[in-house]
Design a protein around this motif. Structure first.
Motif, PDB file in Angstrom:
ATOM      1  N   ILE A  24       0.793  -1.060  -0.047  1.00 20.56           N
ATOM      2  CA  ILE A  24       0.012   0.054  -0.030  1.00 20.56           C
ATOM      3  C   ILE A  24       0.852   1.190   0.147  1.00 20.56           C
ATOM      4  CG2 ILE A  24      -1.658   1.352   1.483  1.00 20.56           C
ATOM      5  CD1 ILE A  24      -2.969  -1.273   0.344  1.00 20.56           C
ATOM      6  N   LEU A  73       6.623  -0.596  -6.497  1.00 17.18           N
ATOM      7  CA  LEU A  73       5.441  -1.531  -6.668  1.00 17.18           C
ATOM      8  C   LEU A  73       5.378  -2.316  -8.164  1.00 17.18           C
ATOM      9  CD1 LEU A  73       2.890  -2.292  -5.206  1.00 17.18           C
ATOM     10  CD2 LEU A  73       1.671  -0.812  -6.627  1.00 17.18           C
ATOM     11  N   PRO A  75       3.083  -3.621 -10.698  1.00 11.22           N
ATOM     12  CA  PRO A  75       1.401  -3.841 -10.919  1.00 11.22           C
ATOM     13  C   PRO A  75       1.219  -4.870 -11.563  1.00 11.22           C
ATOM     14  CG  PRO A  75       2.226  -1.590 -11.308  1.00 11.22           C
ATOM     15  CD  PRO A  75       3.363  -2.383 -11.161  1.00 11.22           C
ATOM     16  N   LEU A  78       0.961  -7.943  -9.160  1.00 10.42           N
ATOM     17  CA  LEU A  78      -0.040  -7.911  -8.507  1.00 10.42           C
ATOM     18  C   LEU A  78      -1.225  -8.284  -9.370  1.00 10.42           C
ATOM     19  CD1 LEU A  78       0.249  -4.456  -6.390  1.00 10.42           C
ATOM     20  CD2 LEU A  78      -0.835  -6.689  -5.599  1.00 10.42           C
ATOM     21  N   LYS A  79      -1.289  -7.983 -10.514  1.00 15.04           N
ATOM     22  CA  LYS A  79      -2.659  -8.023 -11.312  1.00 15.04           C
ATOM     23  C   LYS A  79      -2.446  -9.867 -11.647  1.00 15.04           C
ATOM     24  CE  LYS A  79      -5.124  -7.068 -15.613  1.00 15.04           C
ATOM     25  NZ  LYS A  79      -6.168  -7.871 -14.888  1.00 15.04           N
ATOM     26  N   ALA A  82      -4.237 -11.274  -8.588  1.00 16.25           N
ATOM     27  CA  ALA A  82      -5.472 -11.044  -8.620  1.00 16.25           C
ATOM     28  C   ALA A  82      -6.129 -11.850  -9.736  1.00 16.25           C
ATOM     29  CB  ALA A  82      -5.992  -9.467  -9.086  1.00 16.25           C
ATOM     30  N   PHE A  85      -8.374 -15.011  -8.946  1.00 19.75           N
ATOM     31  CA  PHE A  85      -9.761 -15.014  -8.402  1.00 19.75           C
ATOM     32  C   PHE A  85     -10.709 -15.200  -9.533  1.00 19.75           C
ATOM     33  CE2 PHE A  85      -7.237 -13.253  -4.897  1.00 19.75           C
ATOM     34  CZ  PHE A  85      -7.950 -13.654  -3.984  1.00 19.75           C
ATOM     35  N   TRP A  92     -19.750 -15.181  -8.557  1.00 21.22           N
ATOM     36  CA  TRP A  92     -20.012 -13.785  -8.364  1.00 21.22           C
ATOM     37  C   TRP A  92     -21.235 -13.120  -9.006  1.00 21.22           C
ATOM     38  CZ3 TRP A  92     -14.190 -11.993  -8.137  1.00 21.22           C
ATOM     39  CH2 TRP A  92     -13.469 -12.701  -7.290  1.00 21.22           C
ATOM     40  N   ILE A 103     -13.937  -7.262 -21.641  1.00 22.31           N
ATOM     41  CA  ILE A 103     -12.946  -6.166 -21.616  1.00 22.31           C
ATOM     42  C   ILE A 103     -11.659  -6.376 -21.671  1.00 22.31           C
ATOM     43  CG2 ILE A 103     -12.327  -4.101 -20.230  1.00 22.31           C
ATOM     44  CD1 ILE A 103     -15.501  -4.138 -19.150  1.00 22.31           C
ATOM     45  N   THR A 111      -1.736  -4.740 -22.960  1.00 28.06           N
ATOM     46  CA  THR A 111      -0.961  -5.153 -21.528  1.00 28.06           C
ATOM     47  C   THR A 111       0.093  -6.160 -21.688  1.00 28.06           C
ATOM     48  OG1 THR A 111      -2.435  -7.063 -21.133  1.00 28.06           O
ATOM     49  CG2 THR A 111      -3.076  -4.593 -20.324  1.00 28.06           C
TER      50      THR A 111
ATOM     51  N   ALA B  82     -10.888 -10.538  -2.736  1.00 29.06           N
ATOM     52  CA  ALA B  82     -10.320 -10.113  -4.287  1.00 29.06           C
ATOM     53  C   ALA B  82     -10.498  -8.542  -4.430  1.00 29.06           C
ATOM     54  CB  ALA B  82     -11.287 -10.876  -5.368  1.00 29.06           C
ATOM     55  N   TRP B  84      -9.581  -6.597  -2.464  1.00 36.18           N
ATOM     56  CA  TRP B  84      -8.505  -5.852  -1.920  1.00 36.18           C
ATOM     57  C   TRP B  84      -7.613  -5.366  -3.009  1.00 36.18           C
ATOM     58  CZ3 TRP B  84      -3.200  -7.055  -2.375  1.00 36.18           C
ATOM     59  CH2 TRP B  84      -2.350  -6.174  -1.460  1.00 36.18           C
ATOM     60  N   PHE B  85      -7.659  -6.077  -3.935  1.00 35.40           N
ATOM     61  CA  PHE B  85      -6.698  -5.812  -4.881  1.00 35.40           C
ATOM     62  C   PHE B  85      -7.096  -4.390  -5.782  1.00 35.40           C
ATOM     63  CE2 PHE B  85      -5.907 -10.016  -4.374  1.00 35.40           C
ATOM     64  CZ  PHE B  85      -4.511 -10.186  -4.624  1.00 35.40           C
ATOM     65  N   TYR B  87      -7.605  -1.720  -4.854  1.00 33.51           N
ATOM     66  CA  TYR B  87      -6.865  -0.417  -4.347  1.00 33.51           C
ATOM     67  C   TYR B  87      -5.659  -0.115  -5.560  1.00 33.51           C
ATOM     68  CZ  TYR B  87      -3.459   2.463  -1.843  1.00 33.51           C
ATOM     69  OH  TYR B  87      -2.828   3.598  -1.544  1.00 33.51           O
ATOM     70  N   PHE B  88      -5.287  -1.285  -6.159  1.00 33.51           N
ATOM     71  CA  PHE B  88      -4.159  -0.748  -7.020  1.00 33.51           C
ATOM     72  C   PHE B  88      -4.680  -0.736  -8.533  1.00 33.51           C
ATOM     73  CE2 PHE B  88      -2.458  -3.367  -3.513  1.00 33.51           C
ATOM     74  CZ  PHE B  88      -1.509  -2.380  -3.126  1.00 33.51           C
ATOM     75  N   TYR B  91      -3.141   1.387 -11.056  1.00 34.09           N
ATOM     76  CA  TYR B  91      -1.828   1.079 -11.672  1.00 34.09           C
ATOM     77  C   TYR B  91      -1.953  -0.222 -12.697  1.00 34.09           C
ATOM     78  CZ  TYR B  91      -0.469   3.068  -7.349  1.00 34.09           C
ATOM     79  OH  TYR B  91      -0.229   4.030  -6.261  1.00 34.09           O
ATOM     80  N   TRP B  92      -3.189  -0.729 -12.926  1.00 31.51           N
ATOM     81  CA  TRP B  92      -3.187  -1.571 -14.130  1.00 31.51           C
ATOM     82  C   TRP B  92      -3.950  -0.869 -15.216  1.00 31.51           C
ATOM     83  CZ3 TRP B  92      -6.448  -5.386 -10.423  1.00 31.51           C
ATOM     84  CH2 TRP B  92      -5.587  -5.981  -9.555  1.00 31.51           C
ATOM     85  N   ASP B  93      -4.722  -1.597 -15.803  1.00 35.66           N
ATOM     86  CA  ASP B  93      -5.109  -1.081 -17.128  1.00 35.66           C
ATOM     87  C   ASP B  93      -6.355  -0.030 -16.820  1.00 35.66           C
ATOM     88  OD1 ASP B  93      -7.048  -0.313 -19.153  1.00 35.66           O
ATOM     89  OD2 ASP B  93      -6.095  -1.990 -20.038  1.00 35.66           O
ATOM     90  N   LEU B  96      -9.940  -0.438 -18.048  1.00 35.14           N
ATOM     91  CA  LEU B  96     -10.646  -1.632 -17.223  1.00 35.14           C
ATOM     92  C   LEU B  96     -10.810  -1.066 -15.756  1.00 35.14           C
ATOM     93  CD1 LEU B  96     -11.706  -4.506 -17.286  1.00 35.14           C
ATOM     94  CD2 LEU B  96      -9.182  -5.083 -16.547  1.00 35.14           C
TER      95      LEU B  96
END
Lengths: 116, 116
Positions: A24, A73, A75, A78-79, A82, A85, A92, A103, A111, B82, B84-85, B87-88, B91-93, B96
DNA sequence: TTCTCATAACACCAAATGGTGACATGTAGA
DNA sequence: TCTACATGTCACCATTTGGTGTTATGAGAA
């Protein structure tokens, strides 16, 4: 898709609350080890260990800047974590899950793959 | 948002590859402890411990069916983790991330909060 | 009731984890 | 070169973790 060993390293790294908090903080700005130490009530050795584990998990990148070691960081890592999931998207919100997938498959060209 | 203690329990539970695989299996079908044991090269005691940790992480739900103890996937707990991610996301796309957020805030009415 | 089978509840163990302090190394500057 | 400071490395420690086997308990069927 990310290799299993990398996935395990990432999830292992995320299993510790201090390491998640470090991520964070790194989201705000890149930090040297000493700067991370100043934000937590921990020894430099302990912080170093956390950073090593985060690096093994591909969640941060490290560069040298003079005598300093700057942590950023990552990213992409992290992605990738993620993304694990996404397997459960079907359980969900279905509308969200399928739209998100659509998308992502569109945005996929732009990416970069995490494969090294 | 999910309470920190719950978040930690969830991430801790996800830190073990066997437990993540158990979740994958539970995605296919609900299972008794004995059935989980049959899918892994582990003692029943070990499996029981994993299931306890998954339950603490709010990632599975357990019901009694006669003398059996049936374990089900808990999509809400998984989704909370999931999240939690998110927050970031910045920094990704970015396209999206913002679109996903817009969809989620729309779909939010239909999804139940994980607050107990 | 008695038998069976799924589960629960120990006690125990080796290895990993998260932490410490002490000491070594390397690089920028005076 | 000498000094200062950021970092690296090592040995050590207590606790947690992931696993085992053994022994109870509990509910359905004969």
């Amino acid at each position: 898709m990310m290799m299993n060993q990398n996935l395990q390293s990432s999830f292992r790294a995320l299993g510790d609350p201090t390491r998640r908090q470090i991520l964070i903080e790194l989201g705000r700005e890149e930090l040297t080890i000493t700067e991370v130490v100043s934000k937590f009530d921990l020894t430099r050795t302990a912080v170093r260990k956390h950073l090593t584990i985060l690096e093994e998990g591909n969640l941060i990148t490290v560069t040298r800047r003079g005598k300093e070691r700057v942590t950023c960081l990552n990213p992409n890592g992290l992605k990738s974590t993620a993304d694990w999931f996404n397997y459960f998207d079907q359980y969900w919100d279905n509308a969200l899950g399928s739209l998100k997938k659509a998308i992502e498959s569109n945005a996929h060209n732009t990416t970069s793959e995490t494969k090294k």
